[in-house]
Design a protein around this motif. Sequence first.
Motif, mmCIF file in Angstrom:
data_model
loop_
_atom_site.group_PDB
_atom_site.id
_atom_site.type_symbol
_atom_site.label_atom_id
_atom_site.label_comp_id
_atom_site.label_asym_id
_atom_site.label_seq_id
_atom_site.Cartn_x
_atom_site.Cartn_y
_atom_site.Cartn_z
ATOM 1 N N TYR A 87 0.685 -1.706 0.171
ATOM 2 C CA TYR A 87 0.026 -0.012 -0.402
ATOM 3 C C TYR A 87 0.625 1.022 -0.109
ATOM 4 O O TYR A 87 1.976 1.223 0.463
ATOM 5 N N ILE A 88 0.615 2.321 -0.526
ATOM 6 C CA ILE A 88 0.383 3.783 -0.347
ATOM 7 C C ILE A 88 0.056 4.395 0.252
ATOM 8 O O ILE A 88 -1.210 4.197 0.956
ATOM 9 N N VAL A 89 1.075 5.068 1.649
ATOM 10 C CA VAL A 89 -0.021 6.164 2.920
ATOM 11 C C VAL A 89 0.852 7.418 3.170
ATOM 12 O O VAL A 89 2.174 6.990 2.979
ATOM 13 N N ALA A 90 -0.068 8.375 2.625
ATOM 14 C CA ALA A 90 0.557 9.305 1.839
ATOM 15 C C ALA A 90 -0.283 10.435 2.492
ATOM 16 O O ALA A 90 -1.905 10.606 2.077
ATOM 17 N N GLU A 91 0.426 11.479 3.490
ATOM 18 C CA GLU A 91 -0.499 12.289 3.699
ATOM 19 C C GLU A 91 0.306 13.960 3.535
ATOM 20 O O GLU A 91 1.647 13.970 4.461
ATOM 21 N N ARG A 92 -0.779 15.297 3.289
ATOM 22 C CA ARG A 92 -0.101 15.968 3.363
ATOM 23 C C ARG A 92 -0.959 17.033 3.114
ATOM 24 O O ARG A 92 -2.106 16.868 2.489
ATOM 25 N N ASP A 93 -1.114 17.914 4.152
ATOM 26 C CA ASP A 93 -1.773 19.427 3.814
ATOM 27 C C ASP A 93 -3.620 19.548 4.233
ATOM 28 O O ASP A 93 -4.471 20.025 3.402
ATOM 29 N N GLY A 94 -4.031 18.415 4.894
ATOM 30 C CA GLY A 94 -5.039 17.709 5.286
ATOM 31 C C GLY A 94 -5.383 16.896 4.171
ATOM 32 O O GLY A 94 -6.525 16.217 4.247
ATOM 33 N N ARG A 95 -4.662 16.307 3.248
ATOM 34 C CA ARG A 95 -5.433 15.291 2.376
ATOM 35 C C ARG A 95 -4.596 14.274 2.494
ATOM 36 O O ARG A 95 -3.053 13.821 2.498
ATOM 37 N N LEU A 96 -4.787 13.392 2.817
ATOM 38 C CA LEU A 96 -4.883 11.725 2.902
ATOM 39 C C LEU A 96 -4.723 10.723 1.904
ATOM 40 O O LEU A 96 -6.105 10.678 1.509
ATOM 41 N N LEU A 97 -3.562 9.835 1.204
ATOM 42 C CA LEU A 97 -4.023 9.067 0.549
ATOM 43 C C LEU A 97 -3.899 7.922 1.007
ATOM 44 O O LEU A 97 -2.417 6.948 1.380
ATOM 45 N N ILE A 98 -4.511 6.334 0.390
ATOM 46 C CA ILE A 98 -4.556 5.406 1.175
ATOM 47 C C ILE A 98 -4.341 4.664 -0.201
ATOM 48 O O ILE A 98 -5.869 4.501 -0.058
ATOM 49 N N CYS A 99 -3.827 3.603 -0.595
ATOM 50 C CA CYS A 99 -3.708 3.369 -1.786
ATOM 51 C C CYS A 99 -3.169 2.115 -2.391
ATOM 52 O O CYS A 99 -1.669 2.245 -1.956
ATOM 53 N N LYS A 100 -4.084 1.023 -2.609
ATOM 54 C CA LYS A 100 -2.925 0.262 -3.275
ATOM 55 C C LYS A 100 -1.952 0.389 -3.992
ATOM 56 O O LYS A 100 -2.272 1.008 -4.955
ATOM 57 N N LEU A 101 -1.014 -0.471 -4.686
ATOM 58 C CA LEU A 101 0.587 -0.096 -4.745
ATOM 59 C C LEU A 101 -0.235 -0.244 -6.475
ATOM 60 O O LEU A 101 -0.041 0.217 -7.123
ATOM 61 N N ALA A 102 -0.646 -1.364 -6.315
ATOM 62 C CA ALA A 102 -0.410 -1.958 -7.967
ATOM 63 C C ALA A 102 -1.966 -1.341 -9.052
ATOM 64 O O ALA A 102 -2.090 -0.848 -9.780
ATOM 65 N N ASP A 103 -3.046 0.053 -7.202
ATOM 66 C CA ASP A 103 -4.125 0.331 -8.125
ATOM 67 C C ASP A 103 -3.405 2.450 -8.405
ATOM 68 O O ASP A 103 -3.974 3.163 -8.477
ATOM 69 N N GLU A 104 -2.263 1.920 -8.548
ATOM 70 C CA GLU A 104 -1.493 4.240 -7.832
ATOM 71 C C GLU A 104 -1.635 4.195 -9.558
ATOM 72 O O GLU A 104 -2.119 5.867 -9.354
ATOM 73 N N GLN A 105 -2.482 4.235 -10.688
ATOM 74 C CA GLN A 105 -2.858 4.753 -11.864
ATOM 75 C C GLN A 105 -4.136 5.352 -11.517
ATOM 76 O O GLN A 105 -4.033 6.372 -12.338
ATOM 77 N N ARG A 106 -4.781 5.133 -10.298
ATOM 78 C CA ARG A 106 -6.428 5.739 -10.540
ATOM 79 C C ARG A 106 -5.912 6.751 -9.120
ATOM 80 O O ARG A 106 -7.243 7.535 -8.872
ATOM 81 N N ILE A 107 -4.300 7.025 -8.979
ATOM 82 C CA ILE A 107 -4.372 8.390 -8.187
ATOM 83 C C ILE A 107 -5.171 9.362 -8.465
ATOM 84 O O ILE A 107 -5.666 10.802 -7.826
ATOM 85 N N LYS A 108 -5.005 9.744 -10.048
ATOM 86 C CA LYS A 108 -5.489 11.231 -10.792
ATOM 87 C C LYS A 108 -6.707 11.398 -10.589
ATOM 88 O O LYS A 108 -7.522 12.300 -10.127
ATOM 89 N N GLU A 109 -7.099 9.958 -10.778
ATOM 90 C CA GLU A 109 -9.133 10.182 -10.145
ATOM 91 C C GLU A 109 -8.766 10.343 -8.485
ATOM 92 O O GLU A 109 -10.427 11.051 -8.115
ATOM 93 N N PHE A 110 -8.707 9.789 -7.966
ATOM 94 C CA PHE A 110 -8.803 10.064 -6.262
ATOM 95 C C PHE A 110 -8.832 11.865 -6.395
ATOM 96 O O PHE A 110 -8.864 11.706 -5.302
#
Length: 353
Positions: A328-351
């Motif tokens: 998994y990716i776990v990332a946070e900055r300035d109140g924005r939190l991402l918890i996402c499967k590394l295998a699905d990171e192509q969807r980050i733009k959508e998130f």
Amino acid sequence: MAENHNHLVIMAGGVGSRFWPMSTEDKPKQFIDVLGVGRSLMQLTYDRFKGVCPAENVWVVTNAAYVETVAEQLPEIPRGNILSEPCRRNTAPCIAYVSWRIKVQDPNANIVVTPSDHVVMNVAEFQRVISSTLNFASETDAIITLGMKPTRPETGYGYIQADLAQQSLRNKEIFRVDSFREKPNLETAKEYISHNYYFWNAGIFIWNVRTIVNAFRMYQPLIAATFEDIIPVMGTAEEQKVVDEKYPECENISVDYAILEKAEEIFVFPADFGWSDLGTWGSLQTLSKKDDEGNAIISQNVKLFESSNCIVNVEGAKQVAIQGLDGYIVAERDGRLLICKLADEQRIKEFSK
């Protein structure tokens, strides 16, 4: 070759959001400390050219919105060396603008052009390669690009096909380019790396200023004419106003299509210095130091339990505890939190919308 004729151009206008939430449109990845080392990717780019190009010969071309950020992060370079694009027109107009600007100041300049957001692990070897190619550019009319020796069948990079039988007489590590290849599918990428003459295209270019200006005049006369017209005001208070008026007239085209694929004197230096374009969280996880469970932790005060193959970057968090995650990716900055499967990171733009 006098060192004071070596110029560095850092292209820092990208607005990508692939590292959301660490990077955003307001602060793209080139301006953040992705690696957790106390320096942004752009600052690390500048650092690895120390001793090769003096600070007064370092130029940054960026979006108008990022000029102040560049000035804050690179106070060593002259403020007048930060060039502002009024709009995005891809790499050909960007490179043309800075090339004419450098030519006005130093008609004998040897130039290396690099993206601002790549990573190099072996800086000493990188500097050796760059110094060697700058010397080659000073003695020839050649355009040189760096080809990275591939380590896997990568579909996210373009490739350079080299003619390894055509060794340059002046430098036995430099060869003629046969062709440039677009980003391949997996099957084609596997075919490429089965041969020793295919290399990843790193997007790093080296040339003498006369060589690149003449190439634009020959292959892109309209772009060349635009910047010829701006010469009288370059380096004056009127420059930005005229650039703002003229720059949008340039064709939106990459330097690869505009120049490299047309030029005759085009060469490649096959190199291996631990390069990555750091385009994904997955590539960052691969490059980062990991614990015994394969976790890359680019933050302080983070503890993982029963977790493996994760990457964690939580800027400014007081305390983080993670249990039971794998890949998994776990990332946070300035109140924005991402918890996402590394295998699905192509969807980050959508998130991130």
